[in-house]
Design a protein around this motif. Structure first.
Motif, PDB file in Angstrom:
ATOM      1  N   ILE A   1       1.010  -1.271   0.072  1.00 20.90           N
ATOM      2  CA  ILE A   1      -0.025  -0.058   0.055  1.00 20.90           C
ATOM      3  C   ILE A   1       0.824   1.312  -0.032  1.00 20.90           C
ATOM      4  CG2 ILE A   1      -1.801   1.230   1.266  1.00 20.90           C
ATOM      5  CD1 ILE A   1      -2.706  -1.505   2.245  1.00 20.90           C
ATOM      6  N   LEU A   2       1.904   1.148   0.593  1.00 17.49           N
ATOM      7  CA  LEU A   2       2.856   2.543   0.745  1.00 17.49           C
ATOM      8  C   LEU A   2       3.348   2.614  -0.459  1.00 17.49           C
ATOM      9  CD1 LEU A   2       4.398   1.641   4.305  1.00 17.49           C
ATOM     10  CD2 LEU A   2       3.040   3.820   3.878  1.00 17.49           C
ATOM     11  N   LYS A   3       4.037   1.435  -1.264  1.00 21.85           N
ATOM     12  CA  LYS A   3       4.475   1.928  -2.649  1.00 21.85           C
ATOM     13  C   LYS A   3       3.754   2.448  -3.532  1.00 21.85           C
ATOM     14  CE  LYS A   3       7.455  -2.215  -2.557  1.00 21.85           C
ATOM     15  NZ  LYS A   3       7.663  -3.623  -3.063  1.00 21.85           N
ATOM     16  N   THR A   4       2.451   2.477  -3.236  1.00 18.11           N
ATOM     17  CA  THR A   4       1.288   3.340  -4.252  1.00 18.11           C
ATOM     18  C   THR A   4       1.270   4.789  -3.719  1.00 18.11           C
ATOM     19  OG1 THR A   4      -0.783   3.037  -2.872  1.00 18.11           O
ATOM     20  CG2 THR A   4      -0.019   1.136  -4.455  1.00 18.11           C
ATOM     21  N   GLY A   5       1.972   5.091  -2.630  1.00 19.77           N
ATOM     22  CA  GLY A   5       1.927   6.406  -2.515  1.00 19.77           C
ATOM     23  C   GLY A   5       0.910   6.917  -1.468  1.00 19.77           C
ATOM     24  N   VAL A   6       0.208   5.910  -0.708  1.00 21.97           N
ATOM     25  CA  VAL A   6      -0.825   6.218   0.425  1.00 21.97           C
ATOM     26  C   VAL A   6      -0.061   6.176   1.628  1.00 21.97           C
ATOM     27  CG1 VAL A   6      -2.841   5.439   1.451  1.00 21.97           C
ATOM     28  CG2 VAL A   6      -2.752   4.886  -1.012  1.00 21.97           C
ATOM     29  N   LEU A   7      -0.708   7.579   2.366  1.00 20.49           N
ATOM     30  CA  LEU A   7       0.030   7.544   3.595  1.00 20.49           C
ATOM     31  C   LEU A   7      -0.579   6.691   4.655  1.00 20.49           C
ATOM     32  CD1 LEU A   7       0.440  11.427   3.673  1.00 20.49           C
ATOM     33  CD2 LEU A   7       2.151   9.802   3.283  1.00 20.49           C
ATOM     34  N   PRO A   8       0.215   6.214   5.891  1.00 20.62           N
ATOM     35  CA  PRO A   8      -0.102   5.225   6.631  1.00 20.62           C
ATOM     36  C   PRO A   8      -1.227   5.990   7.727  1.00 20.62           C
ATOM     37  CG  PRO A   8       2.138   5.900   7.189  1.00 20.62           C
ATOM     38  CD  PRO A   8       1.606   6.549   5.880  1.00 20.62           C
ATOM     39  N   THR A   9      -2.437   6.183   7.393  1.00 22.01           N
ATOM     40  CA  THR A   9      -3.443   6.692   8.354  1.00 22.01           C
ATOM     41  C   THR A   9      -4.758   6.367   8.267  1.00 22.01           C
ATOM     42  OG1 THR A   9      -3.973   8.620   6.558  1.00 22.01           O
ATOM     43  CG2 THR A   9      -2.273   9.157   8.027  1.00 22.01           C
ATOM     44  N   GLY A  10      -5.829   6.496   8.956  1.00 24.00           N
ATOM     45  CA  GLY A  10      -6.861   6.131   9.213  1.00 24.00           C
ATOM     46  C   GLY A  10      -7.244   4.913   9.909  1.00 24.00           C
ATOM     47  N   GLU A  11      -8.340   4.715  10.267  1.00 22.83           N
ATOM     48  CA  GLU A  11      -8.674   3.695  11.124  1.00 22.83           C
ATOM     49  C   GLU A  11      -8.529   2.322  10.591  1.00 22.83           C
ATOM     50  OE1 GLU A  11     -13.608   3.563  10.808  1.00 22.83           O
ATOM     51  OE2 GLU A  11     -12.831   4.476  12.471  1.00 22.83           O
ATOM     52  N   ASN A  12      -8.500   2.089   9.299  1.00 21.80           N
ATOM     53  CA  ASN A  12      -8.620   1.055   8.765  1.00 21.80           C
ATOM     54  C   ASN A  12      -7.012   0.524   8.419  1.00 21.80           C
ATOM     55  OD1 ASN A  12     -11.108   0.065   8.791  1.00 21.80           O
ATOM     56  ND2 ASN A  12     -11.705   1.578   7.107  1.00 21.80           N
ATOM     57  N   TRP A  13      -6.000   1.546   8.786  1.00 21.97           N
ATOM     58  CA  TRP A  13      -4.735   1.247   8.189  1.00 21.97           C
ATOM     59  C   TRP A  13      -4.362  -0.141   8.787  1.00 21.97           C
ATOM     60  CZ3 TRP A  13      -1.467   2.437   4.729  1.00 21.97           C
ATOM     61  CH2 TRP A  13      -0.247   1.905   4.747  1.00 21.97           C
ATOM     62  N   GLY A  14      -3.419  -0.970   7.744  1.00 23.18           N
ATOM     63  CA  GLY A  14      -2.889  -2.190   8.273  1.00 23.18           C
ATOM     64  C   GLY A  14      -3.690  -3.511   8.456  1.00 23.18           C
ATOM     65  N   LYS A  15      -4.964  -3.016   8.260  1.00 18.94           N
ATOM     66  CA  LYS A  15      -6.016  -4.121   8.580  1.00 18.94           C
ATOM     67  C   LYS A  15      -6.186  -5.100   7.201  1.00 18.94           C
ATOM     68  CE  LYS A  15      -9.073  -2.077  11.805  1.00 18.94           C
ATOM     69  NZ  LYS A  15     -10.483  -1.789  11.958  1.00 18.94           N
ATOM     70  N   GLU A  16      -6.203  -6.666   7.633  1.00 22.04           N
ATOM     71  CA  GLU A  16      -6.240  -7.299   6.479  1.00 22.04           C
ATOM     72  C   GLU A  16      -7.797  -7.824   6.353  1.00 22.04           C
ATOM     73  OE1 GLU A  16      -2.221 -10.513   6.255  1.00 22.04           O
ATOM     74  OE2 GLU A  16      -4.195 -11.019   7.370  1.00 22.04           O
ATOM     75  N   PRO A  17      -8.007  -8.182   4.949  1.00 21.34           N
ATOM     76  CA  PRO A  17      -9.371  -8.476   4.831  1.00 21.34           C
ATOM     77  C   PRO A  17      -9.588  -9.990   5.560  1.00 21.34           C
ATOM     78  CG  PRO A  17      -8.241  -8.869   2.818  1.00 21.34           C
ATOM     79  CD  PRO A  17      -7.290  -8.065   3.784  1.00 21.34           C
ATOM     80  N   GLU A  18     -10.859 -10.295   5.849  1.00 19.59           N
ATOM     81  CA  GLU A  18     -11.187 -11.625   6.392  1.00 19.59           C
ATOM     82  C   GLU A  18     -10.584 -12.763   5.789  1.00 19.59           C
ATOM     83  OE1 GLU A  18     -14.856 -14.052   8.479  1.00 19.59           O
ATOM     84  OE2 GLU A  18     -15.105 -12.016   8.058  1.00 19.59           O
ATOM     85  N   GLN A  19     -10.521 -12.795   4.401  1.00 12.07           N
ATOM     86  CA  GLN A  19     -10.178 -13.856   3.423  1.00 12.07           C
ATOM     87  C   GLN A  19      -8.607 -14.276   4.093  1.00 12.07           C
ATOM     88  OE1 GLN A  19     -10.897 -11.829  -0.044  1.00 12.07           O
ATOM     89  NE2 GLN A  19      -9.052 -11.742  -0.610  1.00 12.07           N
ATOM     90  N   ASP A  20      -7.718 -13.092   4.424  1.00 13.03           N
ATOM     91  CA  ASP A  20      -6.372 -13.658   4.523  1.00 13.03           C
ATOM     92  C   ASP A  20      -6.386 -13.640   6.077  1.00 13.03           C
ATOM     93  OD1 ASP A  20      -5.846 -12.952   2.035  1.00 13.03           O
ATOM     94  OD2 ASP A  20      -5.600 -10.972   2.389  1.00 13.03           O
ATOM     95  N   TRP A  21      -7.131 -13.997   7.032  1.00 16.10           N
ATOM     96  CA  TRP A  21      -7.049 -14.561   8.418  1.00 16.10           C
ATOM     97  C   TRP A  21      -6.388 -15.715   8.452  1.00 16.10           C
ATOM     98  CZ3 TRP A  21     -12.271 -12.248  10.964  1.00 16.10           C
ATOM     99  CH2 TRP A  21     -12.130 -11.096  10.982  1.00 16.10           C
ATOM    100  N   GLY A  22      -5.717 -16.047   9.624  1.00 17.11           N
ATOM    101  CA  GLY A  22      -4.947 -17.119   9.770  1.00 17.11           C
ATOM    102  C   GLY A  22      -6.152 -18.225  10.498  1.00 17.11           C
ATOM    103  N   LEU A  23      -5.594 -19.601  10.331  1.00 17.18           N
ATOM    104  CA  LEU A  23      -6.366 -20.618  10.874  1.00 17.18           C
ATOM    105  C   LEU A  23      -5.969 -20.950  12.320  1.00 17.18           C
ATOM    106  CD1 LEU A  23      -8.807 -22.540  10.602  1.00 17.18           C
ATOM    107  CD2 LEU A  23      -7.081 -24.131   9.239  1.00 17.18           C
ATOM    108  N   LEU A  24      -6.537 -20.993  13.485  1.00 17.13           N
ATOM    109  CA  LEU A  24      -6.329 -21.640  14.573  1.00 17.13           C
ATOM    110  C   LEU A  24      -7.015 -22.996  14.788  1.00 17.13           C
ATOM    111  CD1 LEU A  24      -4.936 -21.262  17.566  1.00 17.13           C
ATOM    112  CD2 LEU A  24      -7.285 -20.326  18.013  1.00 17.13           C
ATOM    113  N   HIS A  25      -6.175 -24.053  14.881  1.00 18.48           N
ATOM    114  CA  HIS A  25      -6.599 -25.271  15.281  1.00 18.48           C
ATOM    115  C   HIS A  25      -6.203 -25.953  16.628  1.00 18.48           C
ATOM    116  CE1 HIS A  25      -7.833 -29.580  13.552  1.00 18.48           C
ATOM    117  NE2 HIS A  25      -8.330 -29.389  14.843  1.00 18.48           N
TER     118      HIS A  25
END
Length: 349
Positions: A259-283
């Motif tokens: 995201i930073l490579k696109t020139g977007v600054l690291p701000t906002g409440e959603n910064w650094g969040k991953e979509p649910e599809q990328d969450w890890g699996l706990l077993h």
């Protein structure tokens, strides 16, 4: 003394444009006053009020500058970090801190003598996936950890041109470029190992540096396995953590850098969040019940590094990365090279 910290960047290449520049831009506690660019003026768009200088001396001789960020190619970290500390500046150095453990030890001693802070930009400590792995381990969700495996794989079946990272050199290659991140993470989680075993190779035709490693850090009751290859077209899990009670698997990599490579600054409440599809699996198992579910990834937070740098300088808080940790990482890297050369496991001194 001003509350804001007058700061200088010693380069505005990839790390300046993607990591240090954006994180400093959004933090009003830092005032970027000078930026060293040998021939270009790339930083003017992000820092129009900063002075672009052509000589490092213009930074060292400026009494207003308190913090110098050494984000140059690795070969200059030692000499520029040393000069900045001797000039009475606080110093942030891009990873690896230096090219040898002896150089790192010297910088640590100079920083102590000068009573200046010295820290290292190990930004992968603030990756969301790593923060999540760390919390799962600390919360005891897997029981006693038996094996930790991490991968930093890429598919780049060509030799990238116009980069010092592909040039021949004893201290170039993925071990110093990416391995230093993975070693730092393992040491941050588990501390000093009892032995090191490593295999280092150059897989790509025409390659001048290693582009593959397989490192095993052995602990009394567990192992940390760290792997990297530039010839992985279909990636497996980024992290696999196994314990006496269960496992955690995480695919994908923290999204902040792309995201930073696109020139977007690291701000906002959603910064650094991953979509649910990328969450890890706990077993795992808890109170006799089997649990198998996705675990929300903690939001990554590269700006937290400089927030802590400010607290270190102004409020005498601990530095975000202890330079002693960076020294230990270099010692591990040197043991990896020895292990590969001698084709054996090396006990940690």
């Amino acid at each position: 003394m001003s509350k804001e910290i007058f700061t200088a960047l010693t380069s505005f290449g990839m790390s300046g444009q993607v990591f240090h520049g954006p994180c400093l831009k959004i933090n009003p506690r830092f005032k970027v006053k000078k930026i060293l660019e040998r021939s270009k003026n790339l930083s003017a768009s992000l820092f129009p009020d900063a002075n672009i200088v052509r000589s490092f001396d213009h930074i060292l001789n400026d009494p207003e500058i308190e913090l110098v960020i050494v984000n140059t190619p690795d070969q200059f970290h030692y000499e520029m970090g040393k000069a900045a500390l001797l000039a009475g500046k606080h110093v942030v150095i891009e990873k690896p801190i230096t090219q040898t453990s002896e150089q790192a030890q010297e910088l640590i001693e100079i920083a102590a003598q000068k009573e200046r802070i010295l820290t290292v930009f190990q930004n992968r400590r603030w990756d969301g996936d790593f923060l999540t792995v760390k919390k799962i381990i600390e919360d005891g969700l897997l029981g006693q950890i038996t094996e930790f495996e991490s991968h930093y794989d890429r598919y780049r079946n060509y030799i990238q041109t116009n980069t010092w990272k592909e040039e021949a050199g004893e201290n170039n290659g993925v071990l110093y470029n990416l391995g230093v991140h993975m070693i730092d993470q393992a040491l941050f989680l588990f501390g000093q190992p009892i032995s090191v075993t490593a295999h280092l190779h150059t897989l790509r035709k025409g390659g001048l540096v290693n582009d593959y490693y397989d490192i095993r850090l052995q602990y009394p009751n567990q192992a940390a396995i760290l792997k990297c290859s530039y010839l992985v077209r279909e990636s497996g899990p980024r992290y696999m953590v196994h314990g006496t009670q269960g496992s955690f698997l995480k695919y994908g990599i923290d999204p902040q850098e792309e995201i930073l490579k696109t020139g977007v600054l690291p701000t906002g409440e959603n910064w650094g969040k991953e979509p649910e599809q990328d969450w890890g699996l706990l077993h795992t198992e808890k109170d006799g019940a089997v649990i198998r579910k996705k675990i929300a990834t903690i939001a990554g937070n590269y700006p937290a590094f400089y927030q802590q740098v400010y607290e270190s300088i102004r409020n005498n808080k601990s530095v975000p990365v202890n330079p002693a940790d960076a020294l230990l990482s270099l010692k591990i890297i040197e043991l990896c090279k020895q292990s590969h050369a001698e084709k054996r496991t090396i006990s940690f001194p």
